[in-house]
Design a protein around this motif. Structure first.
Motif, PDB file in Angstrom:
ATOM      1  N   UNK A  38       2.728   6.712   2.536  1.00 45.96           N
ATOM      2  CA  UNK A  38       1.977   7.863   2.028  1.00 45.96           C
ATOM      3  C   UNK A  38       1.654   7.710   0.544  1.00 45.96           C
ATOM      4  N   UNK A  39       2.599   7.174  -0.218  1.00 43.28           N
ATOM      5  CA  UNK A  39       2.324   6.917  -1.640  1.00 43.28           C
ATOM      6  C   UNK A  39       1.233   5.855  -1.778  1.00 43.28           C
ATOM      7  N   UNK A  40       1.278   4.855  -0.921  1.00 39.84           N
ATOM      8  CA  UNK A  40       0.245   3.827  -0.932  1.00 39.84           C
ATOM      9  C   UNK A  40      -1.128   4.418  -0.664  1.00 39.84           C
ATOM     10  N   UNK A  41      -1.224   5.292   0.314  1.00 38.08           N
ATOM     11  CA  UNK A  41      -2.506   5.937   0.619  1.00 38.08           C
ATOM     12  C   UNK A  41      -2.970   6.820  -0.543  1.00 38.08           C
TER      13      UNK A  41
ATOM     14  N   UNK B  88      -5.105   0.589  -7.115  1.00 35.75           N
ATOM     15  CA  UNK B  88      -5.082  -0.278  -5.935  1.00 35.75           C
ATOM     16  C   UNK B  88      -3.936  -1.279  -6.003  1.00 35.75           C
ATOM     17  N   UNK B  89      -3.625  -1.772  -7.191  1.00 33.34           N
ATOM     18  CA  UNK B  89      -2.461  -2.656  -7.351  1.00 33.34           C
ATOM     19  C   UNK B  89      -1.186  -1.901  -6.987  1.00 33.34           C
TER      20      UNK B  89
ATOM     21  N   UNK C 131      -6.686 -12.026   2.957  1.00 28.44           N
ATOM     22  CA  UNK C 131      -5.513 -11.149   2.962  1.00 28.44           C
ATOM     23  C   UNK C 131      -5.702  -9.962   3.896  1.00 28.44           C
ATOM     24  N   UNK C 132      -6.895  -9.375   3.860  1.00 25.54           N
ATOM     25  CA  UNK C 132      -7.164  -8.225   4.730  1.00 25.54           C
ATOM     26  C   UNK C 132      -7.113  -8.640   6.196  1.00 25.54           C
ATOM     27  N   UNK C 133      -7.710  -9.776   6.530  1.00 26.52           N
ATOM     28  CA  UNK C 133      -7.697 -10.248   7.914  1.00 26.52           C
ATOM     29  C   UNK C 133      -6.279 -10.532   8.395  1.00 26.52           C
ATOM     30  N   UNK C 134      -5.449 -11.093   7.520  1.00 27.26           N
ATOM     31  CA  UNK C 134      -4.061 -11.385   7.892  1.00 27.26           C
ATOM     32  C   UNK C 134      -3.298 -10.086   8.159  1.00 27.26           C
ATOM     33  N   UNK C 135      -3.466  -9.095   7.295  1.00 26.34           N
ATOM     34  CA  UNK C 135      -2.773  -7.823   7.471  1.00 26.34           C
ATOM     35  C   UNK C 135      -3.263  -7.106   8.737  1.00 26.34           C
ATOM     36  N   UNK C 136      -4.568  -7.132   8.979  1.00 23.37           N
ATOM     37  CA  UNK C 136      -5.107  -6.484  10.177  1.00 23.37           C
ATOM     38  C   UNK C 136      -4.665  -7.199  11.451  1.00 23.37           C
ATOM     39  N   UNK C 137      -4.578  -8.507  11.381  1.00 20.04           N
ATOM     40  CA  UNK C 137      -4.100  -9.268  12.532  1.00 20.04           C
ATOM     41  C   UNK C 137      -2.675  -8.849  12.885  1.00 20.04           C
ATOM     42  N   UNK C 138      -1.849  -8.688  11.870  1.00 17.97           N
ATOM     43  CA  UNK C 138      -0.462  -8.264  12.099  1.00 17.97           C
ATOM     44  C   UNK C 138      -0.420  -6.847  12.665  1.00 17.97           C
TER      45      UNK C 138
ATOM     46  N   UNK D 215      -6.710  -2.343   3.811  1.00 19.46           N
ATOM     47  CA  UNK D 215      -7.705  -1.483   3.153  1.00 19.46           C
ATOM     48  C   UNK D 215      -7.652  -1.646   1.638  1.00 19.46           C
ATOM     49  N   UNK D 216      -6.451  -1.760   1.111  1.00 22.31           N
ATOM     50  CA  UNK D 216      -6.305  -1.950  -0.344  1.00 22.31           C
ATOM     51  C   UNK D 216      -6.862  -3.304  -0.772  1.00 22.31           C
ATOM     52  N   UNK D 217      -6.558  -4.342  -0.010  1.00 24.06           N
ATOM     53  CA  UNK D 217      -7.099  -5.672  -0.338  1.00 24.06           C
ATOM     54  C   UNK D 217      -8.623  -5.651  -0.327  1.00 24.06           C
ATOM     55  N   UNK D 218      -9.200  -4.975   0.665  1.00 26.40           N
ATOM     56  CA  UNK D 218     -10.661  -4.912   0.753  1.00 26.40           C
ATOM     57  C   UNK D 218     -11.274  -4.261  -0.479  1.00 26.40           C
ATOM     58  N   UNK D 219     -10.630  -3.207  -0.977  1.00 24.82           N
ATOM     59  CA  UNK D 219     -11.145  -2.543  -2.172  1.00 24.82           C
ATOM     60  C   UNK D 219     -10.853  -3.327  -3.445  1.00 24.82           C
ATOM     61  N   UNK D 220      -9.788  -4.106  -3.451  1.00 20.42           N
ATOM     62  CA  UNK D 220      -9.483  -4.902  -4.640  1.00 20.42           C
ATOM     63  C   UNK D 220     -10.608  -5.893  -4.946  1.00 20.42           C
ATOM     64  N   UNK D 221     -11.303  -6.336  -3.923  1.00 16.76           N
ATOM     65  CA  UNK D 221     -12.457  -7.208  -4.160  1.00 16.76           C
ATOM     66  C   UNK D 221     -13.530  -6.450  -4.947  1.00 16.76           C
ATOM     67  N   UNK D 222     -13.803  -5.236  -4.533  1.00 17.26           N
ATOM     68  CA  UNK D 222     -14.844  -4.423  -5.170  1.00 17.26           C
ATOM     69  C   UNK D 222     -14.490  -4.130  -6.624  1.00 17.26           C
TER      70      UNK D 222
END
Length: 160
Positions: free
Chosen positions: A63-66, A77-78, A122-129, A103-110
């Motif tokens: 929840x803190x992460x969100x 985002x960090x 990183x996002x693909x790895x987390x989503x795969x898990x 989701x955080x990794x995806x926004x870190x690119x932006x």
């Protein structure tokens, strides 16, 4: 795992007010108008793989992460990534924490914290898990579709 017997008859009736739907479509709402939906049928066997119990520490970190994810700054985002990683440390089976991390990794690119290739990997790895833990997790599928559409520009693959 909860299951529904194949002989169970499922019947539900819902009344939905029309005003918000019409207003969203830019149509003059009809006061008091509703739609009644009735769904009835015999259920097939349904098995749920979703875990309902999550450690309180993992849930709090998630929840803190969100919260920090929603602030949408490079620094927040960090911080969100750290909280999602803490949630995973507390409960490695918590699929939503992996989705938050993706989701955080995806926004870190932006926001310039990661290169596009780093963010995508990183996002693909987390989503795969996350999908390995719970293949029916809607949040993981939505994040994956967004990732495919926005990062890989694949309009055909995104809805899958």
């Amino acid at each position: 795992m909860p299951t529904i017997d194949t002989q169970t008859t499922v019947s539900t009736v819902s009344t939905i007010p029309l005003a918000p739907i019409l207003a969203a479509a830019g149509i003059e709402p009809v006061p008091g108008a509703t739609i009644k939906l009735r769904v009835e049928g015999t259920a097939g066997t349904v098995t749920s793989t979703r875990r309902t119990a999550v450690s309180p520490e993992a849930n709090q970190a998630y929840l803190k992460g969100r919260y920090f994810w929603s602030k949408r700054t490079a620094q927040s985002l960090d911080t969100a990534v750290r909280y999602f990683q803490q949630a995973i440390e507390h409960d490695p089976q918590f699929a939503l924490a992996y989705v938050g991390l993706a989701d955080a990794y995806s926004l870190q690119e932006i926001y310039g914290s990661l290169t596009p290739s780093e963010a995508l990997a990183r996002a693909e790895q987390a989503l795969s898990r996350a999908l390995t833990l719970d293949e029916s997790l809607a949040e993981a599928h939505a994040s994956l579709a967004s990732n495919v559409l926005e990062r890989q520009w694949s309009w055909r693959a995104a809805p899958r």
